[in-house]
Scaffold this active site. Structure first.
Site, short mmCIF file in Angstrom:
data_model
loop_
_atom_site.label_atom_id
_atom_site.label_comp_id
_atom_site.label_asym_id
_atom_site.label_seq_id
_atom_site.Cartn_x
_atom_site.Cartn_y
_atom_site.Cartn_z
N ASP A 1 -2.69 32.82 -25.99
CA ASP A 1 -3.76 31.12 -24.65
C ASP A 1 -4.97 31.36 -24.21
OD1 ASP A 1 -0.56 30.69 -24.81
OD2 ASP A 1 -0.11 31.68 -22.85
N TYR B 1 3.26 43.59 -24.39
CA TYR B 1 2.07 42.71 -23.19
C TYR B 1 1.68 44.00 -22.38
CZ TYR B 1 1.49 38.46 -25.95
OH TYR B 1 1.92 37.91 -27.03
#
Length: 246
Positions: A53, A110
């Site tokens: 994002d 992540y």
């Protein structure tokens, strides 16, 4: 046709995410602009392994590249890096087989970075600065609810009219909190894949629980497909795509 796999890193602070968008600065858009400048051709196709994002960083993003022409992949990375936006760096390029599926990975890792230090503008691009005391026990207590297979529709950025286009179930293999020191921590997520905003929604929810804004029962209820979507979402600056394994 010729097929290559790129490993790239980027500071996402000034980028509108991975995927190219008209008139916006993105990692994919900048990468493709550098290809056109070098190859004097647009006869190529790129596909990223993970759609990060806006504001999210990447240490080892993987990019599939298909071209109608051959090039010296061992030398071209230096040429790309001399032209591309300085927030982006091509670490390596290797040839791959035509049947390689860049999004069919075994696991993505992540990391989300948190700090309880006094706000530092020099680190604001890479840490989420907590305004409340960090309670590691409460974070671990809430994070463990998300491990395993769940329907994550209420912890995603998807709208109801998008649900039919996605598999809403995701299996999180591992979530762990690592403390770098007393004031700096990162939360590591490992899974084959994640929904849009999923990690940031989970972190935002755990921060809300840490701050006594919600209860564990609220989180459990939201994890039910009959529950309501959680409204909390953490800032993108703390999120890093750390690695992808095939």
């Amino acid at each position: 046709m010729n097929y290559y796999l790129l490993t790239i890193s980027y500071d996402g602070s000034e980028l509108h995410g991975w995927a190219k968008q008209n008139n916006l600065l993105t990692a994919q858009g900048e990468l493709e602009k550098s290809f056109v400048a070098i190859f004097k051709s647009n006869l190529f196709h790129t596909l990223g392994a993970s759609k990060t994002d806006a504001g999210v960083h990447a240490r080892n993003q993987k990019v599939f590249l298909q071209t109608e022409f051959r090039f010296n992949h061992r030398l071209i990375a230096r040429d790309i890096n001399s032209r591309i936006n300085k927030n982006i760096f091509v670490k390596s390029i290797v040839e791959i087989s035509p049947d390689f599926l860049v999004r069919n990975c075994k696991q993505k890792t992540y990391r989300y970075y948190l700090s309880t230090n006094e706000y530092d503008p020099l680190k604001r691009r890479y840490y989420h600065f907590l305004k409340f005391e960090f309670n590691k026990f409460k974070f671990e207590e809430s994070l463990k609810l998300f491990v395993g297979l769940h329907d994550f529709r209420n912890f995603s950025g998807l709208k109801k009219n998008e649900y039919d286009n996605y598999n809403l179930e995701r299996k999180i293999d591992h979530i762990n909190i690592i403390s770098e020191d007393d004031n700096n921590h990162y939360i590591e997520f490992k899974a084959k894949g994640f929904l849009r905003y999923q990690i940031r929604k989970i972190i935002g929810t755990c921060i809300a629980y840490n701050n006594n804004t919600i209860t564990l029962e609220d989180i459990k209820k939201s994890l039910s497909i009959n529950g309501e979507k959680m409204k909390f979402i953490a800032d993108p600056s703390g999120l890093l795509l750390y690695d992808i394994i095939y």
